[in-house]
Design a protein around this motif. Sequence first.
Motif, PDB file in Angstrom:
ATOM      1  N   UNK A 163       0.478  -1.921   5.902  1.00 23.45           N
ATOM      2  CA  UNK A 163       1.780  -1.846   6.578  1.00 23.45           C
ATOM      3  C   UNK A 163       1.829  -2.810   7.760  1.00 23.45           C
ATOM      4  N   UNK A 164       0.752  -2.885   8.534  1.00 20.86           N
ATOM      5  CA  UNK A 164       0.728  -3.785   9.674  1.00 20.86           C
ATOM      6  C   UNK A 164       0.935  -5.230   9.287  1.00 20.86           C
ATOM      7  N   UNK A 165       0.212  -5.674   8.285  1.00 24.99           N
ATOM      8  CA  UNK A 165       0.338  -7.069   7.834  1.00 24.99           C
ATOM      9  C   UNK A 165       1.690  -7.306   7.153  1.00 24.99           C
ATOM     10  N   UNK A 166       2.177  -6.312   6.428  1.00 24.57           N
ATOM     11  CA  UNK A 166       3.416  -6.488   5.672  1.00 24.57           C
ATOM     12  C   UNK A 166       4.652  -6.461   6.572  1.00 24.57           C
ATOM     13  N   UNK A 167       4.683  -5.553   7.554  1.00 27.83           N
ATOM     14  CA  UNK A 167       5.910  -5.329   8.319  1.00 27.83           C
ATOM     15  C   UNK A 167       5.856  -5.745   9.783  1.00 27.83           C
TER      16      UNK A 167
ATOM     17  N   UNK B 221      -6.973  -5.739  14.443  1.00 30.24           N
ATOM     18  CA  UNK B 221      -6.869  -4.411  15.057  1.00 30.24           C
ATOM     19  C   UNK B 221      -5.444  -4.154  15.539  1.00 30.24           C
ATOM     20  N   UNK B 222      -4.823  -5.153  16.148  1.00 35.25           N
ATOM     21  CA  UNK B 222      -3.448  -4.976  16.623  1.00 35.25           C
ATOM     22  C   UNK B 222      -2.513  -4.643  15.462  1.00 35.25           C
ATOM     23  N   UNK B 223      -2.620  -5.396  14.377  1.00 36.53           N
ATOM     24  CA  UNK B 223      -1.753  -5.155  13.223  1.00 36.53           C
ATOM     25  C   UNK B 223      -2.074  -3.819  12.554  1.00 36.53           C
ATOM     26  N   UNK B 224      -3.340  -3.471  12.486  1.00 42.45           N
ATOM     27  CA  UNK B 224      -3.735  -2.188  11.905  1.00 42.45           C
ATOM     28  C   UNK B 224      -3.102  -1.033  12.680  1.00 42.45           C
ATOM     29  N   UNK B 225      -3.192  -1.076  14.001  1.00 39.27           N
ATOM     30  CA  UNK B 225      -2.619  -0.002  14.819  1.00 39.27           C
ATOM     31  C   UNK B 225      -1.096   0.019  14.712  1.00 39.27           C
ATOM     32  N   UNK B 226      -0.462  -1.144  14.630  1.00 33.39           N
ATOM     33  CA  UNK B 226       0.991  -1.182  14.402  1.00 33.39           C
ATOM     34  C   UNK B 226       1.318  -0.547  13.057  1.00 33.39           C
ATOM     35  N   UNK B 227       0.438  -0.715  12.084  1.00 30.33           N
ATOM     36  CA  UNK B 227       0.616  -0.079  10.781  1.00 30.33           C
ATOM     37  C   UNK B 227       0.586   1.437  10.871  1.00 30.33           C
ATOM     38  N   UNK B 228      -0.223   1.978  11.775  1.00 25.40           N
ATOM     39  CA  UNK B 228      -0.220   3.432  11.974  1.00 25.40           C
ATOM     40  C   UNK B 228       1.142   3.892  12.520  1.00 25.40           C
TER      41      UNK B 228
ATOM     42  N   UNK C 126       0.598   2.531  21.332  1.00 27.90           N
ATOM     43  CA  UNK C 126      -0.806   2.292  21.006  1.00 27.90           C
ATOM     44  C   UNK C 126      -1.573   2.153  22.315  1.00 27.90           C
ATOM     45  N   UNK C 127      -2.722   2.812  22.390  1.00 34.03           N
ATOM     46  CA  UNK C 127      -3.657   2.621  23.505  1.00 34.03           C
ATOM     47  C   UNK C 127      -4.897   1.994  22.900  1.00 34.03           C
ATOM     48  N   UNK C 128      -5.304   0.843  23.438  1.00 34.38           N
ATOM     49  CA  UNK C 128      -6.465   0.148  22.870  1.00 34.38           C
ATOM     50  C   UNK C 128      -7.334  -0.446  23.960  1.00 34.38           C
ATOM     51  N   UNK C 129      -8.614  -0.577  23.629  1.00 37.89           N
ATOM     52  CA  UNK C 129      -9.559  -1.170  24.577  1.00 37.89           C
ATOM     53  C   UNK C 129      -9.317  -2.672  24.665  1.00 37.89           C
ATOM     54  N   UNK C 130      -9.854  -3.273  25.710  1.00 36.28           N
ATOM     55  CA  UNK C 130      -9.673  -4.719  25.900  1.00 36.28           C
ATOM     56  C   UNK C 130     -10.184  -5.507  24.704  1.00 36.28           C
ATOM     57  N   UNK C 131     -11.340  -5.153  24.190  1.00 32.68           N
ATOM     58  CA  UNK C 131     -11.897  -5.864  23.044  1.00 32.68           C
ATOM     59  C   UNK C 131     -11.023  -5.729  21.812  1.00 32.68           C
ATOM     60  N   UNK C 132     -10.498  -4.536  21.573  1.00 34.77           N
ATOM     61  CA  UNK C 132      -9.632  -4.314  20.414  1.00 34.77           C
ATOM     62  C   UNK C 132      -8.338  -5.106  20.529  1.00 34.77           C
ATOM     63  N   UNK C 133      -7.802  -5.196  21.733  1.00 31.04           N
ATOM     64  CA  UNK C 133      -6.536  -5.901  21.944  1.00 31.04           C
ATOM     65  C   UNK C 133      -6.655  -7.387  21.628  1.00 31.04           C
ATOM     66  N   UNK C 134      -7.871  -7.920  21.686  1.00 31.89           N
ATOM     67  CA  UNK C 134      -8.088  -9.342  21.405  1.00 31.89           C
ATOM     68  C   UNK C 134      -8.107  -9.638  19.911  1.00 31.89           C
ATOM     69  N   UNK C 135      -8.221  -8.615  19.075  1.00 29.87           N
ATOM     70  CA  UNK C 135      -8.376  -8.804  17.636  1.00 29.87           C
ATOM     71  C   UNK C 135      -7.044  -8.631  16.911  1.00 29.87           C
ATOM     72  N   UNK C 136      -6.569  -9.693  16.283  1.00 26.68           N
ATOM     73  CA  UNK C 136      -5.310  -9.648  15.536  1.00 26.68           C
ATOM     74  C   UNK C 136      -5.340  -8.549  14.470  1.00 26.68           C
TER      75      UNK C 136
ATOM     76  N   UNK D 125       3.584  -5.240  19.770  1.00 25.12           N
ATOM     77  CA  UNK D 125       2.881  -5.505  18.513  1.00 25.12           C
ATOM     78  C   UNK D 125       3.804  -5.022  17.401  1.00 25.12           C
ATOM     79  N   UNK D 126       4.458  -5.931  16.730  1.00 23.78           N
ATOM     80  CA  UNK D 126       5.405  -5.527  15.701  1.00 23.78           C
ATOM     81  C   UNK D 126       6.485  -4.665  16.318  1.00 23.78           C
ATOM     82  N   UNK D 127       6.593  -3.434  15.852  1.00 25.71           N
ATOM     83  CA  UNK D 127       7.583  -2.498  16.380  1.00 25.71           C
ATOM     84  C   UNK D 127       6.976  -1.520  17.371  1.00 25.71           C
ATOM     85  N   UNK D 128       5.758  -1.755  17.785  1.00 27.74           N
ATOM     86  CA  UNK D 128       5.027  -0.851  18.672  1.00 27.74           C
ATOM     87  C   UNK D 128       4.836  -1.470  20.051  1.00 27.74           C
TER      88      UNK D 128
END
Length: 107
Positions: A100-104, A50-57, A38-48, A17-20
């Motif tokens: 950050x997730x959406x931008x980078x 959420x993936x970008x948000x966590x990459x932003x972290x 990043x560790x995420x639940x199955x439901x979270x992994x399906x959501x673009x 996911x991005x650089x993660x």
Amino acid sequence: AIGAAVFLIMGHRPMRIGYSWAFVVGQGWGAVTLGPFVWMSEGSAQLQDMRLHEAGHSIQNCVWGMLFPFVVAIPSLISVAVSTGSAHRERWFERQATDFGYRYCNF
């Protein structure tokens, strides 16, 4: 890094996911980011979003460096525990992670 190594040894394959690197584990609990991992639940992994948000972290971790736990991680954990509705997502550090997730990382 130790947690990621353990998951790799256990046969979990991360997704990029991005650089993660994200590991999908369990269901119904959300996600947590530690450095580039990043560790995420199955439901979270399906959501673009959420993936970008966590990459932003992960990007925040680079920006804030050693201050990250005190400026972002701990306040975020407290916010999740005490916030209701969208209040958690509206905190400045959560909005910054999404930005950050959406931008980078949105490639």
